[in-house]
Design an enzyme around this catalytic site. Sequence first.
Site, PDB file in Angstrom:
ATOM      1  CB  SER A 132      -0.895   0.006   1.225  1.00  0.00           C
ATOM      2  OG  SER A 132      -0.119   0.202   2.384  1.00  0.00           O
ATOM      3  CE  LYS A 133      -2.407   3.341  -1.966  1.00  0.00           C
ATOM      4  NZ  LYS A 133      -3.642   2.706  -1.693  1.00  0.00           N
ATOM      5  NE  ARG A 134       1.245   1.132   6.902  1.00  0.00           N
ATOM      6  CZ  ARG A 134       1.085  -0.170   6.651  1.00  0.00           C
ATOM      7  NH1 ARG A 134       0.005  -0.600   6.063  1.00  0.00           N
ATOM      8  NH2 ARG A 134       2.016  -1.020   6.998  1.00  0.00           N
TER       9      ARG A 134
END
Length: 495
Positions: free
Chosen positions: A255-257
């Site tokens: 994910s963007k994380r």
Amino acid sequence: MSTPVRVRFAPSPTGQLHVGGARTAIYNWALARRTGGVFILRIDDTDPERSTDENVSAILRGLRWLGLDWDEGPEVGGAFGPYFQTQRSDTYVDGLATMRAGGHAYPCFCTSEELETKRDAARLKGGFAGYDGTCRSLDPETVAVRLAAGEPHVWRLAVPEGRTEVVFDDAIRGHLSFPADALDDFVLVRTDGTPTYNFATVVDDALMEITHIIRGDDHLSNTPRQILVFEALGHVVPVFAHLPMIWGPDGKRLSKRHGAASVEAYRDEGFLPEAVLNYLALLGWSLDGETTIISAQMLCDSFSLDRVSSNPAILDTDKLEWMNGAYIRELDAEGFVAHMIPWLVDAGLTTVEQTEAQRAWLLQLAPLVSERIKRLDEIVPMVRFLFMDTIEIDPAVREKALTSENARAALAGARELLSQIPDFEAASIEAALRAVPEIADVKAKVVFLAVRVAATGTTVSPPLWESLELLGREKALRRLDAALAGGVDDPATHP
RNA sequence: GGCCCGUUCGUCUAGCGGUUUGGACACCGCCCUCUCAAGGCGGAGAUCACGGGUUCGAAUCCCGUACGGGCUACCA
């Protein structure tokens, strides 16, 4: 003479092109190129809730950026179009008709609520929780009446009676077998008449004469269902190849994380498409276990499904960055300048159009920078000092490098010698600075550190002599003066 | 719950019955050196998830267990 390979990448435009999808696309593309086959791009936009045109363009852009090209699909057309599922409604109507004619589909009038309660009950008892087949045993007259009355209904696949198992040979995982009693009569066509993914994708794969379906692992359990549809349609079942997932560094879903999850985010962080392609290609596939740098051309010459790994991979940003650095270093000065200019322009350091002199200056700067960065976004911080009129120096750094008596003596000596050399080129600058320790009676390290900080503002910079040359005599001397003036109140040491 | 898939250094991988388990990234040390990089050399790091088999011999084949994951939607 075997039939030519026809493969497809069929993303749902519910988001941008993420790295998992990109890798799937790369493998499909590589197999097509390797075998002289056809690579098809199809947009599986049957989910009206989440599909957007912006996502479609972002996906196409991402693929193009990676250097992938497709032989059939959006923007290029082809004999099997259209290549958007939302434009192929008739196709699925026909597909359903074929299914019905063969007795492979039946209408189901059960409501969502009914199904849900039945499903919950079944799961509570343990075991199979699929559709129980209520509407399958309806007698034909009843069905005809209810259909004629316009009662809402879906169309379900009729899993063949007596079918015990569905088997197939996955090109990556080998022989796979699924007991048929775990396969329920799943929905082919929704109440609103639109096809579900498992139906639409098979109808299209059949019609588009796809020979190899290379896709993510998450579809593995769907495959026996889809095989049943291929069979019901009377179509030959293609070869399947299921790719393992790509996980984030923490072993969780990407994910963007984890930094960049979409391909374009990597572009924005200063990655080269060649590096991303190379890295992704090798994340789950290997040429020989030794080769780490592989060009698109090599990939297209050597890709094969039997060398694809069957275990999931964790994305390693460090390795990607290393690889990106390797590609950056391979660029010649011209090539690097071409990559450098957009970043400089974005930072307001230069203009899109270059004068002859500016261009020559950039070409000289290029190798100094390209050798010491892993990502393009490191360019601006590294070279900014060359463009500024004045520079900021961190007080702690100033204290450490510029304010001691030795440092001031060094700066003064350097200023003196640098103002005297006939030309202001790296070799002369080096000679001058190397002479400073003796005349100023300070250590060489002190000289280099002081001059570096005075000229660049930091303790870490591109090579000093070249940096000073690029700065030019006037600007360089001004900075040494500024350092001398800014250090201590007593101006006695000024030349 | 049911069905299915996966498990070799921290990470990506090589290996497909007999090799001291090879390489790459990251890490550590040395060399080079005006800082930082790059480059060169070297090091550490994997009881091949665990337990049973099969075999003269298993990381490689079979079974089980554990852990992780997927599917089980009128999402894809």
